[in-house]
Design a protein around this motif. Sequence first.
Motif, PDB file in Angstrom:
ATOM      1  N   GLY A   1      45.347  39.312  32.798  1.00  0.00           N
ATOM      2  CA  GLY A   1      45.695  39.755  34.143  1.00  0.00           C
ATOM      3  C   GLY A   1      45.168  41.145  34.427  1.00  0.00           C
ATOM      4  N   HIS A   2      45.219  42.019  33.426  1.00  0.00           N
ATOM      5  CA  HIS A   2      44.706  43.379  33.562  1.00  0.00           C
ATOM      6  C   HIS A   2      43.209  43.348  33.866  1.00  0.00           C
ATOM      7  CE1 HIS A   2      44.268  47.672  32.722  1.00  0.00           C
ATOM      8  NE2 HIS A   2      43.336  47.398  31.819  1.00  0.00           N
ATOM      9  N   ARG A   3      42.453  42.504  33.145  1.00  0.00           N
ATOM     10  CA  ARG A   3      41.016  42.414  33.370  1.00  0.00           C
ATOM     11  C   ARG A   3      40.706  41.889  34.783  1.00  0.00           C
ATOM     12  NH1 ARG A   3      38.253  45.507  30.675  1.00  0.00           N
ATOM     13  NH2 ARG A   3      36.398  44.275  31.087  1.00  0.00           N
ATOM     14  N   LYS A   4      41.507  40.959  35.252  1.00  0.00           N
ATOM     15  CA  LYS A   4      41.289  40.429  36.599  1.00  0.00           C
ATOM     16  C   LYS A   4      41.534  41.500  37.661  1.00  0.00           C
ATOM     17  CE  LYS A   4      42.259  35.553  35.598  1.00  0.00           C
ATOM     18  NZ  LYS A   4      43.193  34.412  35.812  1.00  0.00           N
ATOM     19  N   ARG A   5      42.573  42.315  37.463  1.00  0.00           N
ATOM     20  CA  ARG A   5      42.847  43.385  38.423  1.00  0.00           C
ATOM     21  C   ARG A   5      41.721  44.419  38.425  1.00  0.00           C
ATOM     22  NH1 ARG A   5      47.980  42.261  36.405  1.00  0.00           N
ATOM     23  NH2 ARG A   5      47.860  43.893  34.834  1.00  0.00           N
ATOM     24  N   LEU A   6      41.201  44.744  37.240  1.00  0.00           N
ATOM     25  CA  LEU A   6      40.074  45.671  37.158  1.00  0.00           C
ATOM     26  C   LEU A   6      38.848  45.102  37.869  1.00  0.00           C
ATOM     27  CD1 LEU A   6      40.403  46.853  33.445  1.00  0.00           C
ATOM     28  CD2 LEU A   6      40.500  48.344  35.457  1.00  0.00           C
TER      29      LEU A   6
ATOM     30  N   THR B   1      38.722  42.921  40.320  1.00  0.00           N
ATOM     31  CA  THR B   1      38.946  42.928  41.764  1.00  0.00           C
ATOM     32  C   THR B   1      38.745  44.320  42.341  1.00  0.00           C
ATOM     33  OG1 THR B   1      40.515  41.092  41.619  1.00  0.00           O
ATOM     34  CG2 THR B   1      40.646  42.479  43.576  1.00  0.00           C
ATOM     35  N   PHE B   2      39.248  45.329  41.634  1.00  0.00           N
ATOM     36  CA  PHE B   2      39.104  46.702  42.117  1.00  0.00           C
ATOM     37  C   PHE B   2      37.639  47.136  42.078  1.00  0.00           C
ATOM     38  CE2 PHE B   2      39.672  51.406  41.547  1.00  0.00           C
ATOM     39  CZ  PHE B   2      40.136  51.632  42.830  1.00  0.00           C
TER      40      PHE B   2
ATOM     41  N   SER C   1      35.816  45.896  45.016  1.00  0.00           N
ATOM     42  CA  SER C   1      36.090  46.663  46.235  1.00  0.00           C
ATOM     43  C   SER C   1      35.210  47.913  46.306  1.00  0.00           C
ATOM     44  CB  SER C   1      37.576  47.043  46.302  1.00  0.00           C
ATOM     45  OG  SER C   1      37.897  48.069  45.370  1.00  0.00           O
TER      46      SER C   1
ATOM     47  N   GLN D   1      44.589  54.250  44.347  1.00  0.00           N
ATOM     48  CA  GLN D   1      45.119  52.939  43.968  1.00  0.00           C
ATOM     49  C   GLN D   1      45.832  52.964  42.611  1.00  0.00           C
ATOM     50  OE1 GLN D   1      45.077  50.303  46.061  1.00  0.00           O
ATOM     51  NE2 GLN D   1      44.195  51.742  47.542  1.00  0.00           N
TER      52      GLN D   1
ATOM     53  N   TRP E   1      44.710  54.087  39.674  1.00  0.00           N
ATOM     54  CA  TRP E   1      43.862  53.957  38.492  1.00  0.00           C
ATOM     55  C   TRP E   1      43.366  55.325  38.049  1.00  0.00           C
ATOM     56  CZ3 TRP E   1      43.705  49.495  35.955  1.00  0.00           C
ATOM     57  CH2 TRP E   1      43.899  48.300  36.649  1.00  0.00           C
TER      58      TRP E   1
END
Length: 262
Positions: free
Chosen positions: A103-108, A110-111, A114, A157, A159
């Motif tokens: 899940g962490h890799r997916k959030r990274l 996605t960011f 952007s 955000q 990070w």
Amino acid sequence: MTSLPLSDLVIRDWSKNVCLVATDMDGTLTKLGKLTAELLQALENLAAASLPVLIVTGRSAGWANGLAAYLPVVGVIAENGGLFYPGTGEPPLFLTYLADIEGHRKRLATFFDSFKVEFPQIQESSDNRFRLTDWTFDVEGLTPANLQRLSFLCQEQGWGFTYSSVHCHIKPASQDKATGLLQLLSSCFPDFLPAGDRVLTVGDSPNDESLFNPNNFPMSVGVANILEYSSQLAHRPAFITRAPEGDGFCELAQFLIEELNS
């Protein structure tokens, strides 16, 4: 703060207190992107002098695993403080807690996508697929103003952001080299504490800045190419080598060994 020459380590009577050298890799151990025969000999000489070396790099978990296995070092902290690979071949130790790596890799991811709206030229780094705690893209082609903007967007955000001579890193906000190093020392190498009295840190770029914080590491050294970033650093190294990159580290290694034998 003005960085002083290595000879001032002797004047301050610090050189003989060093029990561990914690060093960055790219631009600090490497020369034109490569590990030289002279650098490998310097690492061997430090090991023979019972002065252990710990690599603290922004490189990926995949890279760190190999480096820890093949170099004469006590281990490698990877991903700017994210995790540690012991030189003994034991499993890695996470220094940043992640409840859900996938899940962490997916959030990274996605960011990062952007970012590409405003910076379509940025490219995911070649080793990003081998990372666990951070996300990297190539720093080449980005201006200081671009880097400041990217840092601001990350902070907005929640990070963290840092960069080196090679990569830009999106990471957990609390993750940096000093935090990871201090955590590792406390849990695995208590004999090297207090760090301010016993650990000498070495680096060359902004992602090494936390290793130059005198509150934690007063014995810090920059190889000469750190001067390229001097205006961008809140914390500068206490001492500086004459030579840049891996030649600067070899200069430091020879200096330390001579001091131990004097």
